[in-house]
Enzyme design. Structure first.
Site, mmCIF file in Angstrom:
data_model
loop_
_atom_site.group_PDB
_atom_site.id
_atom_site.type_symbol
_atom_site.label_atom_id
_atom_site.label_comp_id
_atom_site.label_asym_id
_atom_site.label_seq_id
_atom_site.Cartn_x
_atom_site.Cartn_y
_atom_site.Cartn_z
ATOM 1 N N HIS A 1 0.833 -1.204 0.000
ATOM 2 C CA HIS A 1 0.000 0.000 0.000
ATOM 3 C C HIS A 1 0.871 1.259 0.000
ATOM 4 C CE1 HIS A 1 -3.379 -2.613 0.775
ATOM 5 N NE2 HIS A 1 -4.203 -1.588 0.867
ATOM 6 N N HIS B 1 1.259 -3.800 9.259
ATOM 7 C CA HIS B 1 2.639 -3.635 8.784
ATOM 8 C C HIS B 1 3.532 -3.139 9.905
ATOM 9 C CE1 HIS B 1 2.821 -4.479 4.521
ATOM 10 N NE2 HIS B 1 1.706 -3.795 4.306
#
Length: 238
Positions: free
Chosen positions: A154, A203
């Site tokens: 992303h 993440h």
């Protein structure tokens, strides 16, 4: 004679600024690539584990790593923001931005945008497979994830897509303020998406930092390529 001297001086200054900007962008791209591999090396040696855990837990309520800080609405907002870096929306943004560039009469820049995003997507997926870093296991994931963690897809693709397409769109805008606004929005969205990935616990912070570094470097190369396509005019877009 005086007018001719002023004209030549202005021409020399424009060319000097153009070449200096091109070199600075090339150095920025190189710095991004080097930074990515430096982070990757540190991650591979587990040197970043403590920092990653500290930052990740700082976004959780004290004593409850499964509960993100802030009101419930903040988590929902993070999910909305993180969707801006998803594949479906980035594909739509790419087609809209490249379509605008195409309608403005610049087919080469439109093609550059599409090729850049496609190659970047392939590179991101290959890097994920190559590094195969597990997702964070300290906190509950606030979004569905199925791929390896490093680098953050992303974050990398947001930087690549929003910055690259922001550059292309800004080049077809005649007004400096509009160009500056387009680039400011592109940078803001890129940063927001990366931070949302850490906030949602999907993440490690170094995943996001590495994604920003490589995606930003890619965008700088697109900027240089766009300038070369337009006869070397790299600077003065903003």
């Amino acid at each position: 004679m005086e007018a001719e001297i002023e004209r030549r001086a202005a021409w020399m200054w424009r060319n000097l600024r153009r070449h200096w900007t091109k070199h600075l962008m090339a150095l920025a791209a190189l710095a991004g690539v080097v930074g990515f591999f430096e982070i990757a090396e540190e991650v591979g040696e587990s040197e970043t584990r403590q920092v990653d855990e500290t930052i990740l837990l700082a976004m959780r309520e004290t004593g409850d790593p499964q509960d993100p800080i802030g009101p419930p609405g903040l988590t929902e907002a993070a999910r909305d923001i993180t969707s801006l870096g998803g594949g479906t929306l980035l594909t739509c943004v790419t087609f809209v931005a490249c379509g605008m560039t195409l309608l403005a009469g610049n087919r080469r820049l439109a093609a550059l945008g599409v090729v850049s995003v496609c190659l970047g997507t392939v590179a991101m997926k290959l890097l994920k497979i190559g590094y195969d870093r597990p997702r964070p296991d300290l906190v509950e994931h606030g979004a569905l994830v199925t791929s390896p963690s490093f680098p953050s897809g992303h974050s990398m693709m947001s930087a690549l897509v929003y910055l690259s397409l922001g550059i292309l769109v800004s080049r077809i805008q005649p007004r400096r303020r509009v160009r500056a606004f387009v680039m400011a929005v592109s940078i803001g969205v890129t940063l927001a998406v990366g931070l949302s990935r850490v906030f949602l616990g999907v993440h490690w912070p170094t995943d996001v930092l590495a994604g920003w570094a490589l995606g930003g470097a890619w965008a700088m190369l697109v900027w240089i390529a766009a300038g070369l396509m337009e006869g070397g005019r790299v600077a003065s877009e903003i």
